[in-house]
Scaffold this active site. Structure first.
Site, short mmCIF file in Angstrom:
data_model
loop_
_atom_site.label_atom_id
_atom_site.label_comp_id
_atom_site.label_asym_id
_atom_site.label_seq_id
_atom_site.Cartn_x
_atom_site.Cartn_y
_atom_site.Cartn_z
N LYS A 191 9.42 6.27 -3.36
CA LYS A 191 8.99 5.44 -3.74
C LYS A 191 6.99 5.56 -3.22
O LYS A 191 7.25 6.35 -2.61
CB LYS A 191 9.39 4.13 -2.73
CG LYS A 191 10.38 4.89 -1.37
CD LYS A 191 11.23 4.23 -0.47
CE LYS A 191 12.35 4.11 -1.12
NZ LYS A 191 13.28 3.26 -1.31
N ARG A 192 6.51 4.07 -3.12
CA ARG A 192 5.42 4.07 -3.05
C ARG A 192 5.82 4.95 -1.00
O ARG A 192 6.42 4.12 -0.56
CB ARG A 192 4.56 2.97 -2.67
CG ARG A 192 4.25 2.80 -4.28
CD ARG A 192 2.97 3.19 -4.35
NE ARG A 192 2.02 3.50 -4.34
CZ ARG A 192 1.22 3.00 -4.47
NH1 ARG A 192 0.94 1.91 -5.67
NH2 ARG A 192 0.36 2.76 -3.52
N HIS B 200 7.30 -11.86 -2.25
CA HIS B 200 7.85 -10.21 -2.74
C HIS B 200 7.95 -9.56 -1.33
O HIS B 200 8.08 -8.52 -1.27
CB HIS B 200 7.38 -8.98 -4.09
CG HIS B 200 7.00 -9.98 -5.16
ND1 HIS B 200 8.85 -9.64 -5.91
CD2 HIS B 200 7.56 -10.96 -6.13
CE1 HIS B 200 8.71 -10.05 -7.48
NE2 HIS B 200 7.81 -10.94 -7.47
N LYS C 147 19.01 1.32 -8.86
CA LYS C 147 19.22 2.17 -9.91
C LYS C 147 19.83 3.81 -9.41
O LYS C 147 20.43 3.94 -10.30
CB LYS C 147 16.96 2.18 -10.09
CG LYS C 147 16.64 1.59 -10.73
CD LYS C 147 15.09 1.49 -11.05
CE LYS C 147 14.80 0.37 -10.96
NZ LYS C 147 13.14 0.97 -11.36
C1 26W Z 1 -2.52 -7.78 -2.37
C2 26W Z 1 -2.44 -6.55 -2.60
C3 26W Z 1 -0.42 -6.76 -2.42
C4 26W Z 1 -0.27 -5.99 -3.77
C5 26W Z 1 0.68 -5.53 -4.34
C6 26W Z 1 0.23 -6.75 -2.17
C7 26W Z 1 1.39 -7.11 -2.26
C8 26W Z 1 1.76 -6.60 -3.57
C9 26W Z 1 3.73 -6.74 -3.91
C10 26W Z 1 3.72 -7.15 -4.09
C11 26W Z 1 3.47 -4.80 -3.53
C12 26W Z 1 5.75 -5.10 -4.16
O1 26W Z 1 5.65 -4.83 -4.87
N1 26W Z 1 6.81 -5.85 -3.28
C13 26W Z 1 7.67 -5.23 -3.62
O2 26W Z 1 8.06 -6.14 -4.64
C14 26W Z 1 9.53 -5.75 -5.13
C15 26W Z 1 10.51 -6.52 -5.98
O3 26W Z 1 10.23 -7.63 -5.44
C16 26W Z 1 10.37 -5.39 -3.97
O4 26W Z 1 11.75 -4.67 -4.62
C17 26W Z 1 10.12 -5.13 -3.13
O5 26W Z 1 11.25 -4.08 -1.65
C18 26W Z 1 8.85 -4.93 -2.66
O6 26W Z 1 8.07 -4.21 -1.89
#
Ligand code: 26W
Length: 820
Positions: free
Chosen positions: A556-557, A363, A671
């Protein structure tokens, strides 16, 4: 030709009313005379829950009886939001509930509003998992979600004096949607050591001994499908001290405190969701969470498989497991361990089963988000797993060496163990090696991972192992639930609510694009949604915004790569321009409300500065009499799923403006368009496919392309670089102290001006401003604008998470829907 109430759970409002009264008077032990909104919520939820349980049980029985292949979706995050409204709509019982509650003297919106969000996620990845659960149930797939039952979800955000303050989210007070399964427990081991011994046949076996044990208890949540009796299960694990560990010896000998301390230590594992989004901090407790959850889930899955009495090699015929990012990658190692250490399979036989079972979804490409764990930490916490990882790596590297005999560099590049100081386990590489398919979440993103971070693995395994599954969203929550009036209008023109089951049916709307009466109805609904948001803004911030103004939303974040700083710099630029205008010129300006929302990770200082700047700009602009209605700047506190349901339907324009190549997909972009808003965005993530589907004349694209990013970054030599005059004016305004102490925002300015501008804000600033100008012009022609919105919605069918889940089912999981 269509009816809304087919749910056979409640025949009519009287029957439902009786159930509510019964729950108030018996389950809650209260009288109807002192039944407040909280009690009415509880009773309503319990009444629906009673009916869900029957379908839920039947769904489980059907799965067991047919022994069909199941998908287990492992995700450390499920950002579910509220359950009641969704459950009522999915089982088509909301109208009955509404009239019954009316009669009892309650407004259904107030009742729905009593529920706490289940906020067990950070952002996109967690909400995607929730949309997937809705789709899997709605499409009748035999599917389970597995996660952690955090006592505290993502923190609540308060804004105090313009700064973010974090408040714990204790959400479990009363949760009618969870069923504790005190009989479904698993003991999970940590620490200890490995002793090798010989079995009766002289074979060496590894024994993982000693250490400590923590018990996992299952809590189940029903996941109702839309317009189907299929009701799947989300199983969340909660940690508690293992019964043997609560030492009565200690207890009796006066060490009561330390025995309670042991208990608390065990409970800490599932206590809190890590609030970092796209940042890996490498904390030991996080690795403990991951193993605890993965080991409990696998034990459960294997236990279910063993009941079916099938041969081990058939495991992948009954089980598909999807890894939602690398967070559950230990499952690969754990399954291998179970098969070789516990079940006595040979390595190769076991490994073939493992790799046929797992799929891995990536992701993010942000380097700081890619998980790595120090080898030393593994050695300490999971000694046997480290040995198995070493073996997986050894066999993998041997096979690579055979195929690329003269490429030593390749071996060190792809090794699961990074030979750094200290050595690290690269979880993404482990996930790739342990899976049969790896996918990205939008076309550009899937291309990027194959040509950059995972390039070597494409060479090694071939391109077939890598694929794309573009993300989607559930139209049930994100249109039908969040925007009921628009849903009803669409249903009236497309032949009923079937469009919610096949979103491509929306294309029937295209014939109404030029229909004046239809446009008018459409515009009225958008206006009503804006009035609703304006009221919310008034009630929470005491700021009056004009619902006729263009609502420009970025929620968004908060992250530098998502570039809320570009947005707020653009707002400042607009403000300075308005200040310079004559009264005549001001009259020609299109009024705007710039709306922001989102949480910063508690340790992400720059993101917190961005929030502070937005709030300070708001407090200057919003009370400037020169500006009046022309510009308002709003920061909405504590953005979450239930707030998104109010905000998204009210947007005219939303911003998806990440540095090209950094946002894997984005899902809020989908959305917003589905709710009849246009978007301004960069050529990044799913924006590109949205453009392909809706047509480039219906989207405001701007900025650098991802293939140019590397060169541009290279050219930004460290030190001062040219910033164009528009952006310079913005910086001057900030550093002059117009928006509060200039020192507070020095870092935001100098990141762009002096420190290499990693996110290319200066490169994209002018085209952003120009594109915003086009937005202003086009918004003046409302007829044309509304046509664009309708046309876009008509073409959004592709972005249903149903399409997305069907792709996973066919290409990765090899599972089929179970007939009901
Ligand atoms: C290890 C810390 C950590 C925590 C969460 C690393 C990475 C994440 C997630 C993968 C971050 C995340 O939410 N990514 C998002 O995933 C969505 C669903 O696929 C995408 O639409 C977003 O672009 C992407 O930033």
């Amino acid at each position: 030709a269509w009816t809304k109430n087919q749910f056979d759970g409640f025949k009519n409002k009287d029957e439902f009313e009786k159930e509510v009264v019964r729950h108030v008077e018996t389950t809650l032990a209260r009288s109807m005379f002192n039944c407040d909104d909280v009690a009415a919520y509880s009773a309503t939820a319990l009444a629906f829950r009673d009916r869900l349980i029957k379908d839920w049980n039947k769904t489980q029985q059907r799965q067991t009886f047919t022994d069909s292949k199941r998908i287990y979706y492992l995700s450390l995050e499920f950002l579910m939001g509220r359950a009641l409204d969704n459950a009522m709509l999915n089982v088509k019982g909301k109208d009955i509930a509404k009239s019954a509650l009316d009669e009892l003297g309650f407004r259904i919106e107030d009742i729905i509003g009593q529920e706490n969000d289940a906020a067990l996620g950070n952002g996109g990845l967690g909400r995607l998992a929730a949309c997937f659960l809705d789709s899997m149930a709605s499409l009748n797939y035999p599917a389970w979600g597995y996660g952690l039952r955090y006592r505290y979800g993502i923190f609540k955000q308060e804004i105090i004096d313009g700064y973010q303050v974090e408040v714990p989210d204790y959400w479990l007070d009363f949760n009618p949607w969870e069923f504790p399964r005190h009989d479904v427990t698993v003991d999970i081991q940590f620490y200890g050591h490995v002793r090798k011994s010989q079995d009766a046949n002289g074979k060496t076996v590894a024994n993982w001994e000693g250490g400590e044990t923590v018990t996992a208890v299952a809590y189940d949540m029903p996941i109702p499908g839309y317009d189907t009796p299929s009701t799947n299960n989300l199983r969340l694990w909660s940690s508690k001290a293992a019964s043997g560990e609560f030492d009565f010896q200690k207890f009796n000998s006066g060490e009561y405190e330390s025995s309670v301390a042991d208990q608390q230590r065990a409970e800490t594992i599932s206590a809190v969701l890590y609030p970092n989004d796209n940042l890996d901090r490498g904390k030991e407790l996080r690795l403990k969470q991951q193993y605890f959850w993965v080991a409990a889930s696998l034990y459960d899955i294997v236990r279910r498989f063993k009941k079916s009495k099938r041969a081990w090699r058939e495991f992948p015929d009954q089980v598909a497991i999807q890894l939602n990012d690398t967070h559950p990658t230990l499952a690969v190692v754990e399954l291998q361990r179970i098969l070789i250490d516990k079940e006595g399979l040979e390595w190769d036989e076991a490994w073939a089963i493992v790799t046929a079972t797992f799929g891995y979804t990536n992701h993010t490409v942000l380097p700081e988000a890619l998980e790595k764990w120090p080898v030393g930490l593994f050695q300490h916490l999971l000694p046997r797993h480290l040995q198995i990882i070493y073996d997986i790596n050894l066999f993998f590297l041997q096979s690579v060496e055979k195929r690329f005999p003269d490429d030593r560099d390749m071996l060190s590049r792809v090794s699961i163990i990074e030979e750094s100081q200290p050595k690290m386990v690269r979880m993404a590489y482990l996930a790739i090696v342990g899976s049969h398919k790896v996918n990205g979440v939008a076309e550009l993103h899937s291309d990027l991972i194959q040509t950059t971070i995972f390039k070597d693995f494409v060479k090694i395994y071939g391109a077939d192992k890598f694929t794309n599954v573009t993300n989607g969203i559930t139209p049930r929550r994100w249109l039908h639930q969040a925007n009921p009036r628009l849903s009803e209008l669409i249903a009236s023109k497309t032949g009923g609510y079937d469009y919610l089951k096949d979103l491509t049916t929306l294309n029937k709307l295209e014939q109404y694009v030029d229909d004046k009466a239809f446009r008018k109805e459409w515009a009225e609904i958008k206006y009503a949604n804006k009035v609703r948001l304006a009221k919310y803004i008034k009630s929470t911030l005491d700021i009056t915004v004009n619902p006729a103004a263009l609502f420009d939303v970025q929620v968004k974040r908060i992250h530098e790569y998502k570039r809320q700083q570009l947005n707020i710099f653009g707002v400042i630029y607009r403000y300075l321009q308005i200040k310079e205008m004559s009264a005549e010129e001001r009259k020609k300006q299109a009024p705007r409300v710039s709306i922001f929302g989102g949480k910063a990770a508690p340790g992400y200082w720059m993101a917190k500065q961005i929030i502070h700047l937005i709030n300070n700009v708001g407090s200057v602009v919003n009370k400037d009499p020169d500006v009046g209605d022309l510009l308002k700047v709003i920061f909405l506190e504590d953005y979450n799923v239930s707030k998104a349901e109010i905000i998204i339907p009210a947007s005219d324009l939303s911003e998806h403006i990440s540095t090209a190549g950094t946002e894997a997909s984005g899902t809020s972009n989908m959305k917003f368009v589905l709710n009849g808003g246009l978007i301004i965005g960069t050529c990044d993530g799913a924006n590109i496919e949205i453009t392909r589907e809706i047509g480039q004349e219906n989207i405001f694209l701007f900025g650098t392309l991802s293939e140019d990013v590397e060169d541009l970054r290279h050219n930004h030599t460290y030190g001062k670089h040219a910033v164009d005059s528009g952006l310079q004016k913005v910086f001057d305004a900030i550093t002059s102290g117009k928006f509060g102490d200039a020192n507070d925002f020095g870092a935001l300015v100098s990141a762009v001006r002096d420190h290499g501008d990693y996110y290319l804000v200066s490169d994209d600033f002018q085209s952003y401003i120009d594109t915003q100008k086009m937005v202003d012009e086009e918004y003046k022609n409302q007829e044309e604008w509304v046509s664009k919105c309708i046309r876009s919605v008509a073409r959004m069918g592709f972005f249903s998470s149903d399409r997305c889940i069907n792709e996973y089912a066919e290409e990765i999981w090899n599972i089929e829907p179970l007939a009901v």
